[in-house]
Design a protein around this motif. Structure first.
Motif, PDB file in Angstrom:
ATOM      1  N   ARG A  55       1.195  -1.369  -0.135  1.00 19.40           N
ATOM      2  CA  ARG A  55       0.206  -0.410  -0.417  1.00 19.40           C
ATOM      3  C   ARG A  55       0.539   1.115  -0.015  1.00 19.40           C
ATOM      4  O   ARG A  55       0.341   1.986  -0.276  1.00 19.40           O
ATOM      5  CB  ARG A  55      -1.080   0.437   1.289  1.00 19.40           C
ATOM      6  CG  ARG A  55      -1.866  -0.966   1.204  1.00 19.40           C
ATOM      7  CD  ARG A  55      -2.470  -0.697   2.147  1.00 19.40           C
ATOM      8  NE  ARG A  55      -3.165  -1.136   3.504  1.00 19.40           N
ATOM      9  CZ  ARG A  55      -2.970  -1.352   4.268  1.00 19.40           C
ATOM     10  NH1 ARG A  55      -3.462  -2.295   4.013  1.00 19.40           N
ATOM     11  NH2 ARG A  55      -2.268  -1.669   5.327  1.00 19.40           N
ATOM     12  N   SER A  56       1.694   0.860   0.731  1.00 18.34           N
ATOM     13  CA  SER A  56       2.353   2.389   0.466  1.00 18.34           C
ATOM     14  C   SER A  56       3.401   2.758  -0.451  1.00 18.34           C
ATOM     15  O   SER A  56       3.849   3.570  -0.376  1.00 18.34           O
ATOM     16  CB  SER A  56       4.145   2.642   1.798  1.00 18.34           C
ATOM     17  OG  SER A  56       5.253   0.984   1.394  1.00 18.34           O
ATOM     18  N   ARG A  57       3.465   1.958  -1.315  1.00 14.95           N
ATOM     19  CA  ARG A  57       4.116   2.031  -2.813  1.00 14.95           C
ATOM     20  C   ARG A  57       3.117   2.433  -4.141  1.00 14.95           C
ATOM     21  O   ARG A  57       2.983   1.963  -4.650  1.00 14.95           O
ATOM     22  CB  ARG A  57       4.802   0.596  -3.502  1.00 14.95           C
ATOM     23  CG  ARG A  57       6.097   0.246  -2.226  1.00 14.95           C
ATOM     24  CD  ARG A  57       7.606   1.383  -2.058  1.00 14.95           C
ATOM     25  NE  ARG A  57       8.091   1.072  -1.598  1.00 14.95           N
ATOM     26  CZ  ARG A  57       9.093   1.708  -0.692  1.00 14.95           C
ATOM     27  NH1 ARG A  57       8.602   2.789   0.084  1.00 14.95           N
ATOM     28  NH2 ARG A  57      10.165   1.298   0.106  1.00 14.95           N
ATOM     29  N   GLY A  58       1.650   1.899  -2.907  1.00 11.47           N
ATOM     30  CA  GLY A  58       0.488   2.184  -4.245  1.00 11.47           C
ATOM     31  C   GLY A  58       0.296   0.805  -5.031  1.00 11.47           C
ATOM     32  O   GLY A  58      -0.213   1.223  -6.488  1.00 11.47           O
ATOM     33  N   ILE A  59       0.684  -0.347  -4.799  1.00 11.83           N
ATOM     34  CA  ILE A  59      -0.013  -1.602  -4.829  1.00 11.83           C
ATOM     35  C   ILE A  59      -0.971  -2.267  -4.198  1.00 11.83           C
ATOM     36  O   ILE A  59      -0.068  -3.050  -3.463  1.00 11.83           O
ATOM     37  CB  ILE A  59       1.767  -2.804  -5.196  1.00 11.83           C
ATOM     38  CG1 ILE A  59       2.700  -1.850  -5.603  1.00 11.83           C
ATOM     39  CG2 ILE A  59       1.449  -4.056  -5.558  1.00 11.83           C
ATOM     40  CD1 ILE A  59       3.799  -2.354  -5.950  1.00 11.83           C
ATOM     41  N   SER A  60      -1.883  -2.890  -4.940  1.00 14.93           N
ATOM     42  CA  SER A  60      -2.660  -3.921  -3.669  1.00 14.93           C
ATOM     43  C   SER A  60      -2.977  -5.437  -4.886  1.00 14.93           C
ATOM     44  O   SER A  60      -3.225  -6.008  -4.151  1.00 14.93           O
ATOM     45  CB  SER A  60      -3.898  -3.030  -4.663  1.00 14.93           C
ATOM     46  OG  SER A  60      -4.461  -2.977  -6.775  1.00 14.93           O
ATOM     47  N   ASN A  61      -2.358  -5.251  -5.814  1.00 15.38           N
ATOM     48  CA  ASN A  61      -1.943  -6.994  -6.139  1.00 15.38           C
ATOM     49  C   ASN A  61      -0.522  -7.457  -5.338  1.00 15.38           C
ATOM     50  O   ASN A  61       0.931  -6.897  -5.902  1.00 15.38           O
ATOM     51  CB  ASN A  61      -2.288  -6.830  -7.477  1.00 15.38           C
ATOM     52  CG  ASN A  61      -2.047  -8.286  -7.521  1.00 15.38           C
ATOM     53  OD1 ASN A  61      -1.631  -9.250  -7.174  1.00 15.38           O
ATOM     54  ND2 ASN A  61      -3.651  -8.512  -8.878  1.00 15.38           N
ATOM     55  N   PRO A  62      -0.446  -8.744  -5.041  1.00 14.61           N
ATOM     56  CA  PRO A  62       0.838  -9.060  -4.575  1.00 14.61           C
ATOM     57  C   PRO A  62       1.837  -9.294  -5.702  1.00 14.61           C
ATOM     58  O   PRO A  62       3.024  -9.445  -5.106  1.00 14.61           O
ATOM     59  CB  PRO A  62       0.512 -10.343  -3.508  1.00 14.61           C
ATOM     60  CG  PRO A  62      -0.999 -10.355  -4.087  1.00 14.61           C
ATOM     61  CD  PRO A  62      -1.184  -9.397  -4.278  1.00 14.61           C
ATOM     62  N   ILE A  63       1.058  -9.313  -7.127  1.00 14.80           N
ATOM     63  CA  ILE A  63       2.276  -9.685  -8.441  1.00 14.80           C
ATOM     64  C   ILE A  63       2.684  -8.491  -8.928  1.00 14.80           C
ATOM     65  O   ILE A  63       1.635  -7.647  -8.843  1.00 14.80           O
ATOM     66  CB  ILE A  63       1.140 -10.804  -9.010  1.00 14.80           C
ATOM     67  CG1 ILE A  63       0.186 -12.174  -7.997  1.00 14.80           C
ATOM     68  CG2 ILE A  63       2.291 -11.366 -10.099  1.00 14.80           C
ATOM     69  CD1 ILE A  63       1.562 -12.926  -7.520  1.00 14.80           C
ATOM     70  N   VAL A  64       3.427  -8.263  -8.854  1.00 15.58           N
ATOM     71  CA  VAL A  64       3.746  -7.506  -9.232  1.00 15.58           C
ATOM     72  C   VAL A  64       4.516  -7.135 -10.695  1.00 15.58           C
ATOM     73  O   VAL A  64       5.281  -8.087 -10.996  1.00 15.58           O
ATOM     74  CB  VAL A  64       4.845  -6.103  -8.146  1.00 15.58           C
ATOM     75  CG1 VAL A  64       5.879  -4.516  -9.262  1.00 15.58           C
ATOM     76  CG2 VAL A  64       4.434  -6.081  -7.102  1.00 15.58           C
ATOM     77  N   LYS A  65       4.200  -6.817 -11.495  1.00 15.19           N
ATOM     78  CA  LYS A  65       4.515  -6.915 -12.891  1.00 15.19           C
ATOM     79  C   LYS A  65       4.504  -5.245 -13.871  1.00 15.19           C
ATOM     80  O   LYS A  65       4.400  -4.197 -13.883  1.00 15.19           O
ATOM     81  CB  LYS A  65       3.468  -6.992 -14.488  1.00 15.19           C
ATOM     82  CG  LYS A  65       2.719  -7.996 -13.461  1.00 15.19           C
ATOM     83  CD  LYS A  65       1.521  -9.019 -14.408  1.00 15.19           C
ATOM     84  CE  LYS A  65       1.234 -10.768 -14.117  1.00 15.19           C
ATOM     85  NZ  LYS A  65       0.333 -10.547 -15.893  1.00 15.19           N
ATOM     86  N   ARG A  97       9.455   0.350  -6.458  1.00 16.97           N
ATOM     87  CA  ARG A  97       9.592   1.812  -6.952  1.00 16.97           C
ATOM     88  C   ARG A  97       9.582   2.175  -8.645  1.00 16.97           C
ATOM     89  O   ARG A  97      11.242   2.870  -9.202  1.00 16.97           O
ATOM     90  CB  ARG A  97      10.983   2.306  -6.145  1.00 16.97           C
ATOM     91  CG  ARG A  97      11.393   1.903  -4.527  1.00 16.97           C
ATOM     92  CD  ARG A  97      11.892   2.468  -3.931  1.00 16.97           C
ATOM     93  NE  ARG A  97      11.995   2.099  -2.770  1.00 16.97           N
ATOM     94  CZ  ARG A  97      13.068   3.021  -1.280  1.00 16.97           C
ATOM     95  NH1 ARG A  97      13.280   3.727  -1.687  1.00 16.97           N
ATOM     96  NH2 ARG A  97      13.244   2.214  -0.327  1.00 16.97           N
ATOM     97  N   LYS A  98       9.180   1.388  -9.114  1.00 21.28           N
ATOM     98  CA  LYS A  98       9.394   1.707 -10.905  1.00 21.28           C
ATOM     99  C   LYS A  98       9.935   3.522 -11.143  1.00 21.28           C
ATOM    100  O   LYS A  98       8.603   4.121 -10.775  1.00 21.28           O
ATOM    101  CB  LYS A  98       8.424   1.007 -11.358  1.00 21.28           C
ATOM    102  CG  LYS A  98       8.522   1.278 -12.782  1.00 21.28           C
ATOM    103  CD  LYS A  98       6.794   0.535 -13.550  1.00 21.28           C
ATOM    104  CE  LYS A  98       6.032   1.042 -13.539  1.00 21.28           C
ATOM    105  NZ  LYS A  98       5.023   0.531 -14.482  1.00 21.28           N
TER     106      LYS A  98
END
Length: 253
Positions: free
Chosen positions: A118-128, A164-165
């Protein structure tokens, strides 16, 4: 990724620290609020795990001071104070989550992962990122739907880049989060790991370069398709009527 644990119960702290390290986190452990604050001011952390009942001051005071210093690092309170008023107060002061003791270690770890996403603005545990897919929970990587074997440090480096893309991360930042000052090698080791990662990625996706060198600053990872879409949008907005796609060329270390 690096976590600060502020807990005066030595047995509990040791248990939590062992769990976090087994999940590939670098952990700094402190027994007092004063020491914990000194660490928090000196280093960059991914997350703070904070007890409320500390020997020199309470965790509420620590958290308020931390937020007043304009630090936005996620803070998870881990406390034996289970009354609703305590939980409401902690969240109101600036905690991002609150877990009461005793607790399930699996739940603690799951909440830590969720807070970091959440702190990285990601809701899904799979990052693509393009054809690269990281499972943040399982700590695995696939490229073009094929599993890829990475060392623990290589995975940690790639995870930092992906979370941190688009941001440029310095070698010092990598060293801080991957080694935490313990037996820290020279910065050149980051160049070596980047080189190895590029080779492994190229093996599956050809000449596409995801990890870019920003000379004098560090490294960043970009999604080429995102860049192409951005360029196309900019060209259309300018009314040029055509789009020049910039091909990413391999950069040598």
């Amino acid at each position: 990724m690096r976590i600060l644990l502020i807990e005066d119960d030595k047995a509990l702290a040791s248990s939590v620290e062992e769990m976090l390290k087994s999940a590939s986190f670098v952990v700094d452990s402190c027994e007092s609020a004063t020491e914990g604050f000194e660490y928090a001011m000196a280093y960059e952390y991914t997350l703070v795990v904070l007890d409320l009942m500390l020997p020199d001051t309470d965790g509420y005071t620590w958290l308020k001071k931390f937020r007043e210093a304009h630090h936005h690092t996620p803070v998870l309170i881990l406390s034996g104070l289970s009354q609703k008023d305590n939980i409401i107060k902690g969240l109101g002061i600036g905690a991002d989550d609150y877990i009461t003791k005793p607790f399930d270690k699996r739940e603690l770890l799951a909440r830590i992962h969720a807070l970091i996403r959440r702190s990285r603005g990601i809701s899904n545990p799979i990052v693509k990122i393009g054809q690269i897919a990281l499972d943040l929970n399982a700590k695995t990587v696939t490229i073009a739907n094929k599993a890829i074997e990475l060392t623990g440090k290589e995975y940690g480096l790639l995870e930092m880049l992906c979370l941190r893309k688009g941001s440029v991360l310095s070698k010092e930042t990598f060293l801080n989060h991957l080694y935490g000052g313990m037996d820290e090698p020279q910065a050149k080791i980051i160049d070596v790991m980047i080189c190895n990662l590029r080779k492994k990625i190229t093996k599956y996706v050809g000449s596409d370069i995801y990890i870019e060198t920003v000379w004098g600053r560090g490294y960043t990872i970009r999604d080429q398709e995102d860049e192409r879409i951005k360029l196309k949008s900019q060209a259309l907005a300018s009314g040029s009527g055509h789009v020049n796609i910039v091909e990413f060329k391999k950069k040598e270390l």
